[in-house]
Structures are given as structure tokens and as C-alpha cells.
Scaffold this active site. Structure first.
Site, PDB file in Angstrom:
ATOM      1  N   LYS A  11     -24.074  28.137  26.468  1.00 58.74           N
ATOM      2  CA  LYS A  11     -22.616  28.153  26.353  1.00 58.74           C
ATOM      3  C   LYS A  11     -22.121  29.380  25.581  1.00 58.74           C
ATOM      4  O   LYS A  11     -22.914  30.100  24.962  1.00 58.74           O
ATOM      5  CB  LYS A  11     -22.170  26.844  25.686  1.00 58.74           C
ATOM      6  N   TYR A  51     -16.078  20.396  34.481  1.00 56.77           N
ATOM      7  CA  TYR A  51     -15.986  19.294  33.517  1.00 56.77           C
ATOM      8  C   TYR A  51     -14.939  18.251  33.931  1.00 56.77           C
ATOM      9  O   TYR A  51     -14.447  17.510  33.077  1.00 56.77           O
ATOM     10  CB  TYR A  51     -15.691  19.835  32.120  1.00 56.77           C
ATOM     11  N   PHE A  59     -10.726  15.748  24.234  1.00 58.39           N
ATOM     12  CA  PHE A  59     -11.255  17.084  23.942  1.00 58.39           C
ATOM     13  C   PHE A  59     -11.279  18.002  25.164  1.00 58.39           C
ATOM     14  O   PHE A  59     -11.743  19.144  25.082  1.00 58.39           O
ATOM     15  CB  PHE A  59     -12.667  16.977  23.343  1.00 58.39           C
ATOM     16  N   ARG A  87     -32.922  16.787  28.527  1.00 55.29           N
ATOM     17  CA  ARG A  87     -31.957  16.135  27.617  1.00 55.29           C
ATOM     18  C   ARG A  87     -32.616  15.874  26.260  1.00 55.29           C
ATOM     19  O   ARG A  87     -32.003  16.071  25.209  1.00 55.29           O
ATOM     20  CB  ARG A  87     -31.458  14.803  28.218  1.00 55.29           C
ATOM     21  N   ASN A 114     -21.735  23.452  21.080  1.00 61.33           N
ATOM     22  CA  ASN A 114     -23.090  22.932  20.900  1.00 61.33           C
ATOM     23  C   ASN A 114     -24.153  23.654  21.734  1.00 61.33           C
ATOM     24  O   ASN A 114     -25.176  23.073  22.084  1.00 61.33           O
ATOM     25  CB  ASN A 114     -23.111  21.410  21.130  1.00 61.33           C
ATOM     26  N   HIS A 117     -25.823  23.168  27.696  1.00 59.15           N
ATOM     27  CA  HIS A 117     -25.539  22.029  28.570  1.00 59.15           C
ATOM     28  C   HIS A 117     -26.841  21.594  29.223  1.00 59.15           C
ATOM     29  O   HIS A 117     -27.697  22.431  29.514  1.00 59.15           O
ATOM     30  CB  HIS A 117     -24.547  22.447  29.668  1.00 59.15           C
ATOM     31  N   GLU A 128     -24.210  20.208  39.957  1.00 59.04           N
ATOM     32  CA  GLU A 128     -23.940  21.313  39.027  1.00 59.04           C
ATOM     33  C   GLU A 128     -24.659  22.592  39.459  1.00 59.04           C
ATOM     34  O   GLU A 128     -24.110  23.693  39.336  1.00 59.04           O
ATOM     35  CB  GLU A 128     -24.343  20.898  37.614  1.00 59.04           C
TER      36      GLU A 128
HETATM   37  N1  UDP Z   1     -17.468  17.553  23.596  1.00 56.33           N
HETATM   38  C1  UDP Z   1     -16.524  17.779  22.609  1.00 56.33           C
HETATM   39  N2  UDP Z   1     -16.159  16.718  21.808  1.00 56.33           N
HETATM   40  C2  UDP Z   1     -16.698  15.474  21.944  1.00 56.33           C
HETATM   41  C3  UDP Z   1     -17.658  15.262  22.953  1.00 56.33           C
HETATM   42  C4  UDP Z   1     -18.026  16.323  23.763  1.00 56.33           C
HETATM   43  O1  UDP Z   1     -16.020  18.884  22.459  1.00 56.33           O
HETATM   44  O2  UDP Z   1     -16.327  14.561  21.182  1.00 56.33           O
HETATM   45  C5  UDP Z   1     -17.881  18.676  24.465  1.00 56.33           C
HETATM   46  C6  UDP Z   1     -19.271  19.222  24.108  1.00 56.33           C
HETATM   47  O3  UDP Z   1     -19.289  20.631  24.331  1.00 56.33           O
HETATM   48  C7  UDP Z   1     -20.142  18.485  25.114  1.00 56.33           C
HETATM   49  C8  UDP Z   1     -19.236  18.465  26.360  1.00 56.33           C
HETATM   50  O4  UDP Z   1     -17.935  18.245  25.830  1.00 56.33           O
HETATM   51  O5  UDP Z   1     -21.386  19.147  25.316  1.00 56.33           O
HETATM   52  C9  UDP Z   1     -19.567  17.398  27.372  1.00 56.33           C
HETATM   53  O6  UDP Z   1     -19.626  16.146  26.723  1.00 56.33           O
HETATM   54  P1  UDP Z   1     -20.776  15.096  27.043  1.00 56.33           P
HETATM   55  O7  UDP Z   1     -20.403  13.800  26.415  1.00 56.33           O
HETATM   56  O8  UDP Z   1     -21.073  15.111  28.499  1.00 56.33           O
HETATM   57  O9  UDP Z   1     -22.024  15.679  26.207  1.00 56.33           O
HETATM   58  P2  UDP Z   1     -23.388  16.362  26.694  1.00 56.33           P
HETATM   59  O10 UDP Z   1     -23.761  15.733  28.003  1.00 56.33           O
HETATM   60  O11 UDP Z   1     -23.089  17.848  26.807  1.00 56.33           O
HETATM   61  O12 UDP Z   1     -24.371  16.077  25.600  1.00 56.33           O
HETATM   62 MG    MG Z   2     -22.683  15.462  29.725  1.00 53.60          MG
END
Ligand code: UDP
Ligand code: MG
Length: 140
Positions: A11, A51, A59, A87, A114, A117, A128
Site C-alpha cells: 500500500k 474496495y 472508514f 493472511r 497497514n 493487502h 482482485e
Molecule cells: N480499514 C480502516 N479502518 C478500519 C478497518 C479497516 O481504515 O477500522 C482499512 C485498512 O486499510 C484495511 C482495509 O480498510 O486493510 C480493508 O479492511 P478489511 O477489514 O478488509 O481488512 P484486511 O482484510 O485488509 O485485513
Molecule cells: Mg479485507
């Protein structure tokens, strides 16, 4: 045997913090083979579409802004059990909860910024990957 595939992005924070090399080293050391990869600046429309599943979340706006704040590295990775293993390898969404030694524990700044992805299912890995790559962009 070719293994299964997952999709990842390094990212904008990871690219900005000069961590492309460090994270790709971790990924390949972890046994994931890169079969497609590109550096790319997402447009707002592309980030919104990628997304879209989160469009109702509070968010979403911030996420789209962050994901378009600079280039990302998109890649398709191959390994046995690629989706679940990757993951585990990247750690929890919130780096404060990410297991020691995971990519997010090492390089993520916050739950929003974070670093990486990772697809959450084989079905989403395919969707994706298709979002970012055409058939001729794969090797092997
Ligand atoms: N995200 C955020 N705030 C939150 C949860 C998620 O900004 O409270 C962002 C973060 O960059 C995350 C992305 O949205 O990686 C997608 O969220 P998801 O729950 O799918 O998490 P991931 O699969 O990336 O662990
Ligand atoms: Mg996710």
C-alpha cells in the site's frame, strides 16, 4: 504442482516508507512465488471499485483517499494454501494486534495505514487479480 494463488498490494505507506524491497524479500523468503507484479497509481474510481465491499463502512472515504495518496505495488502470489497462509503471514488488520514477525507487525503504522493487502478467499483472490492483471501479464 503450481500451487494456489492470492493477490496482494503493497500500500502507499509501504511504498512511501521505502519498504517495497523489505516486504518483497519477506514475501519471497516466506515461500510465496511472484507470478505477476506492477507499480501503479490508483485513480479514485479504481480505489472505490476495488474496495466497494466496504462502501457503507465509516472508514471508506479515508480508505479511498489513502489508497490513492501514492503508488501501490500489485502482485499475484503462488503457494500451497496461498490465501490462508498469506493472511497469517501479513498479520491482523490492526498492527497493534498483529503477531510478531508478520509484515504488518513490522511495517504497518495503524489500522488504516497497514502496509499490505491480502485477499480473504480464493474467490476474491481471483476477482482482485483480474482487477489488476490481464492474462498476458502473468509469467509461468
Ligand atoms: N480499514 C480502516 N479502518 C478500519 C478497518 C479497516 O481504515 O477500522 C482499512 C485498512 O486499510 C484495511 C482495509 O480498510 O486493510 C480493508 O479492511 P478489511 O477489514 O478488509 O481488512 P484486511 O482484510 O485488509 O485485513
Ligand atoms: Mg479485507
Amino acid at each position: 504442482m503450481a500451487g494456489t494463488r492470492t493477490f496482494t498490494m503493497l500500500k502507499p505507506d509501504a511504498v512511501e516508507d521505502n519498504n517495497i524491497g523489505n516486504i518483497l524479500q519477506m514475501i519471497t523468503d516466506g515461500g510465496f512465488k511472484i507470478v505477476a507484479m506492477k507499480l501503479r497509481q490508483l485513480t479514485t474510481e479504481q480505489a472505490k471499485e476495488f474496495y466497494a465491499v466496504h462502501s457503507e463502512r465509516p472508514f471508506y472515504g479515508e480508505l479511498v483517499e489513502y489508497m490513492t495518496s501514492g503508488p501501490i505495488v500489485a502482485a499475484v502470489l503462488e503457494k500451497e494454501n496461498a490465501v490462508a497462509d498469506f493472511r497469517t503471514f501479513i498479520g491482523a488488520t490492526n498492527p497493534a494486534e498483529a503477531a510478531e514477525g508478520t509484515i504488518r507487525a513490522k511495517y504497518a503504522e495503524s489500522i488504516g495505514r497497514n502496509a499490505v493487502h491480502g485477499s480473504d478467499s480464493d474467490e476474491n483472490a481471483k476477482i482482485e487479480s483480474d482487477f489488476h492483471f490481464s492474462a498476458e501479464e502473468y509469467v509461468g
